[in-house]
Write an enzyme that holds these catalytic residues in place. Structure first.
Site, mmCIF file in Angstrom:
data_model
loop_
_atom_site.group_PDB
_atom_site.id
_atom_site.type_symbol
_atom_site.label_atom_id
_atom_site.label_comp_id
_atom_site.label_asym_id
_atom_site.label_seq_id
_atom_site.Cartn_x
_atom_site.Cartn_y
_atom_site.Cartn_z
ATOM 1 N N THR A 190 109.179 -25.865 14.622
ATOM 2 C CA THR A 190 109.655 -26.735 13.917
ATOM 3 C C THR A 190 109.773 -26.115 12.317
ATOM 4 O O THR A 190 110.930 -25.931 11.548
ATOM 5 C CB THR A 190 109.405 -28.006 13.571
ATOM 6 N N SER A 248 107.814 -24.336 20.769
ATOM 7 C CA SER A 248 106.666 -24.531 21.506
ATOM 8 C C SER A 248 106.800 -25.136 22.885
ATOM 9 O O SER A 248 105.900 -24.977 23.700
ATOM 10 C CB SER A 248 105.395 -24.860 20.598
ATOM 11 N N THR A 296 104.407 -27.915 17.133
ATOM 12 C CA THR A 296 103.148 -29.084 17.189
ATOM 13 C C THR A 296 103.248 -29.449 18.549
ATOM 14 O O THR A 296 102.145 -29.959 19.055
ATOM 15 C CB THR A 296 103.456 -30.167 16.162
ATOM 16 N N ASP A 297 104.183 -29.448 19.309
ATOM 17 C CA ASP A 297 104.215 -30.221 20.758
ATOM 18 C C ASP A 297 103.271 -29.525 21.605
ATOM 19 O O ASP A 297 102.609 -30.035 22.361
ATOM 20 C CB ASP A 297 105.588 -30.041 21.461
#
Lengths: 165, 165, 165, 165
Positions: free
Chosen positions: A12, A54, A83-84
């Protein structure tokens, strides 16, 4: 002055808005612009490893991130990452036994290119933690640092929280 | 979760533009908004001690900052401060022998309310350093940390640099 | 496509923050960046006449602005100007009898370089009014247009308001 | 002071980034915030008709926009609208023969909530054109105005251009 390598993998952090299609996409990383804004005065090298969401990162991609971390001459490494699956990549790095390196993964919930991003805060945080934490693999988000095996992303709140390691 | 007190003293960090007079001034601190943007999930208390340009900070003001740091129940303290006399306040804090507290001063070269501020980066940095550095008084600027007696502001470049302690 | 000349004279519009001195100053105009952001597709020429705070603009400076307006080949002219003496310059232009030109002065209450500026709104407004208003000298602020002799700046509210012409 | 009604229909103008899903979505309109930033001092009424991506706008939706325009007491109406089918809605309004109203549609290529939006420029432009153009239906984009039947969106460049009416 601390010597730090920043490995850029996308996420992101680096997404942008394509005004012709109305979709988010990757172009170049914003890391250099962010470091300028933060007036960072560290001995920094920025290396773009890949530019991916990701969720689309597979084992091959993860192996590439591990390899670049291993090859880096620096003992302090910051990795910008979606972040995932940040925790998965942190685990892959930890299992690779990279010796005395301190590796800190960080990301953002909102693209830096948009006004309200947490990216600059997280980058300042990750660059600071990487200079003072002992060797190991960490995640720096929400102003905190977590050991790779003691953290998970809470998908309801969009924050990282401690779990039993 | 780390317990941190943020003492706000003003400085460029919190300056705003007065559109009626064309001058910079202080209103409220932007700290809460910055912490929201950084999605900080720490046990934080924000206390506004004063709102001044650090060039106007005299010994009385400095004594107030020392007193508030001493009275704080937290062992981790971040102080937002104008950059011009940040080193003087750091010295005053160090001489006061505040025991086992870790105190990190930080600031900004550009007001947070303006687009291009380094404030969010510096806040992320200071909050991170304060959680992991041993007791002492430090300055966190430019992505680095300095012991209070080993740093000076270079007024030509607007950056902080190491000096012989 | 309308042919418009933009005469830049400085004003709050183009002020920037000098992070070394903490003061506002002029460097280059932000007009080209603003036109890019507005995706303006007009036949535009941007000419920097001067870069001054309008409180420091004297009769000589005002005469220069009149001269440049007279010399312009375009019949549509937008002038960016500090708000404090915008009405005085408008009056000087009106008295100069520049024939069939439509001249629109505009400015900003907050510098474009800061986050919360009204500059982009005012530029969109001035460029629109200049294409459709009959010849004459106008001020475009607050989403409105005023004939040069029917307007004053209210210094308490920072807005422009109609007066008996 | 001109009396203007703003009908909000959504479009890129008002899109936001959902940090939990990574997708764009609608929440509330940003019009009031934009009008505050532009220091607009007009007799304005903002009415949210719908919040949709204009690609999802069907004939029923278009009929609603026409009805609201017809019912409006104001003779000057600005409609914020997605750019993809803005020309279709303009045509529907023109065919509805709304009498002596001046209706100006505008939109944005980048959401206002992101840093680099053209929205504020376009809003300043549309509000200005609507005060001075004769009755009819217009599109205001790229600093220009077009009669409803003399314009198309060029999807390669993301700009509006004149066509034979």
């Amino acid at each position: 002055m601390a010597r730090v390598r920043i490995l850029v993998t996308g996420g992101t952090f680096d997404k942008e808005y394509d005004e012709l299609t109305g979709r988010l996409f990757f172009r170049d990383t914003h890391l250099q612009e962010m470091l300028r804004r933060g007036r960072a005065r560290l001995d920094l090298t920025v290396e773009t490893v890949m530019m991916v969401d990701s969720l689309e990162l597979d084992e091959g991609g993860r192996a590439t991130i591990v390899a670049r971390s291993r090859e880096a001459a620096e003992r302090a490494i910051v990795i910008t990452h979606g972040t995932d699956t940040m925790c998965d990549t942190a685990a892959a790095l930890a299992r690779a036994s990279l010796g005395d390196k301190t590796i800190v993964l960080t990301g953002a919930m909102v693209p830096y290119a948009f006004g309200s991003s947490d990216g600059l805060f997280n980058l300042g945080s990750a660059l600071s933690f990487v200079q003072v934490l002992p060797p190991g693999v960490y995640i720096a988000m929400n102003g905190r640092h977590f050991l790779w095996n003691a953290v998970r992303k809470n998908r309801e709140t969009g924050t990282f929280e401690a779990v039993q390691g």
